[in-house]
Design a protein around this motif. Sequence first.
Motif, PDB file in Angstrom:
ATOM      1  N   CYS A   1       0.817  -1.366   0.056  1.00 35.65           N
ATOM      2  CA  CYS A   1       0.282  -0.403  -0.149  1.00 35.65           C
ATOM      3  C   CYS A   1       0.648   0.791   0.052  1.00 35.65           C
ATOM      4  CB  CYS A   1      -0.501  -0.147   1.128  1.00 35.65           C
ATOM      5  SG  CYS A   1      -2.019  -1.419   1.263  1.00 35.65           S
ATOM      6  N   PHE A   2       1.842   1.179   0.004  1.00 33.84           N
ATOM      7  CA  PHE A   2       2.905   2.130   0.525  1.00 33.84           C
ATOM      8  C   PHE A   2       3.834   2.802  -0.752  1.00 33.84           C
ATOM      9  CE2 PHE A   2       2.524   0.867   4.336  1.00 33.84           C
ATOM     10  CZ  PHE A   2       2.292   2.265   5.079  1.00 33.84           C
ATOM     11  N   ASP A   3       4.009   3.775  -1.222  1.00 34.10           N
ATOM     12  CA  ASP A   3       5.142   3.878  -2.025  1.00 34.10           C
ATOM     13  C   ASP A   3       5.805   5.005  -1.285  1.00 34.10           C
ATOM     14  OD1 ASP A   3       5.892   5.745  -4.498  1.00 34.10           O
ATOM     15  OD2 ASP A   3       4.948   7.196  -4.672  1.00 34.10           O
ATOM     16  N   LEU A   4       6.929   4.192  -1.906  1.00 32.39           N
ATOM     17  CA  LEU A   4       8.486   4.801  -1.288  1.00 32.39           C
ATOM     18  C   LEU A   4       9.281   5.398  -1.947  1.00 32.39           C
ATOM     19  CD1 LEU A   4       8.848   1.029   0.414  1.00 32.39           C
ATOM     20  CD2 LEU A   4       7.425   3.083   1.691  1.00 32.39           C
TER      21      LEU A   4
ATOM     22  N   ARG B   1       4.320   7.489   1.665  1.00 32.44           N
ATOM     23  CA  ARG B   1       3.047   7.951   1.409  1.00 32.44           C
ATOM     24  C   ARG B   1       2.620   6.899   0.650  1.00 32.44           C
ATOM     25  NH1 ARG B   1       4.375  12.443  -3.152  1.00 32.44           N
ATOM     26  NH2 ARG B   1       6.012  10.619  -4.264  1.00 32.44           N
ATOM     27  N   LEU B   2       1.103   6.441   1.321  1.00 35.01           N
ATOM     28  CA  LEU B   2      -0.262   5.958   1.104  1.00 35.01           C
ATOM     29  C   LEU B   2      -0.006   5.838  -1.012  1.00 35.01           C
ATOM     30  CD1 LEU B   2      -2.488   5.300   3.625  1.00 35.01           C
ATOM     31  CD2 LEU B   2      -0.700   3.796   3.080  1.00 35.01           C
ATOM     32  N   LYS B   3      -0.745   4.398  -1.161  1.00 35.36           N
ATOM     33  CA  LYS B   3      -1.009   5.106  -2.558  1.00 35.36           C
ATOM     34  C   LYS B   3      -2.479   5.604  -2.253  1.00 35.36           C
ATOM     35  CE  LYS B   3       2.235   1.175  -4.259  1.00 35.36           C
ATOM     36  NZ  LYS B   3       2.145  -0.070  -5.359  1.00 35.36           N
ATOM     37  N   MET B   4      -2.715   6.090  -3.438  1.00 33.43           N
ATOM     38  CA  MET B   4      -4.441   6.652  -4.030  1.00 33.43           C
ATOM     39  C   MET B   4      -4.960   5.849  -3.639  1.00 33.43           C
ATOM     40  SD  MET B   4      -3.767   9.619  -4.093  1.00 33.43           S
ATOM     41  CE  MET B   4      -6.011   9.576  -5.083  1.00 33.43           C
ATOM     42  N   ASP B   5      -5.364   4.316  -3.988  1.00 35.97           N
ATOM     43  CA  ASP B   5      -6.135   2.799  -4.110  1.00 35.97           C
ATOM     44  C   ASP B   5      -5.846   2.274  -2.763  1.00 35.97           C
ATOM     45  OD1 ASP B   5      -3.791   1.923  -4.265  1.00 35.97           O
ATOM     46  OD2 ASP B   5      -4.676   0.373  -5.967  1.00 35.97           O
ATOM     47  N   ALA B   6      -5.164   2.537  -1.654  1.00 35.20           N
ATOM     48  CA  ALA B   6      -4.968   2.039   0.165  1.00 35.20           C
ATOM     49  C   ALA B   6      -6.062   2.120   0.655  1.00 35.20           C
ATOM     50  CB  ALA B   6      -2.848   2.730  -0.197  1.00 35.20           C
TER      51      ALA B   6
END
Length: 216
Positions: A61-64, A70-75
């Motif tokens: 679910c995370f954008d690293l 940060r969380l991804k948009m669809d998390a």
Amino acid sequence: MPTNCAAAGCAATYNKHINISFHRFPLDPKRRKEWIRLVRRKNFVPGKHTFLCSKHFEASCFDLTGQTRRLKMDAVPTIFDFCTHIKSIKLKSRNLLEKNNSCTPAGPSKSNISSQQVLLEHSYAFRNPMEAKKRIIKLEKEIASLKRKMKTCLQKERRATRRWIKATCLVKNLEANNIIHKGTSEHILPTALSNLPLENFKILEQDQQDKTLSIL
């Protein structure tokens, strides 16, 4: 600045020295509603300072790619320990109950109070089968009494109808034989009866006699 996690049973609090990130509820109504559903808290309405910690999200679910996690948009949050939370609530409730019981002075037991409250809230219920049976017998007697009254009213109605038919036949016969003036029936009889021909009243009178004989 986040202070704690809104998930039920989660004790995570913000600490810059601990590798736990906090994430606001999304502003998009559809995603926000899905987060609220997954949190499974009764009557829960998140505010602008309501957060979930990173422990409730899978690694995917995370954008690293940037400097911050940060969380991804669809998390969506999918990792919760509801069983532990329920056990904790039950333990707290039990401890509170034991504490209250130890402070309560001697008097009616809680079980008796609960029974009284149930009886008050369900006053339509019967205490035992005998009470229910008595109520049924009483209702059956009331129904029988109402049936007798209805039968009496119908008999009175039939008798009154026969009297009107006989009186109408008499008046119309007197008019037909010129014993009384023509049009007298229009003055002394209701409009619905005075407008009917004599032959119809003879038929009605015969019908009433037949019904009386069948009843007898």
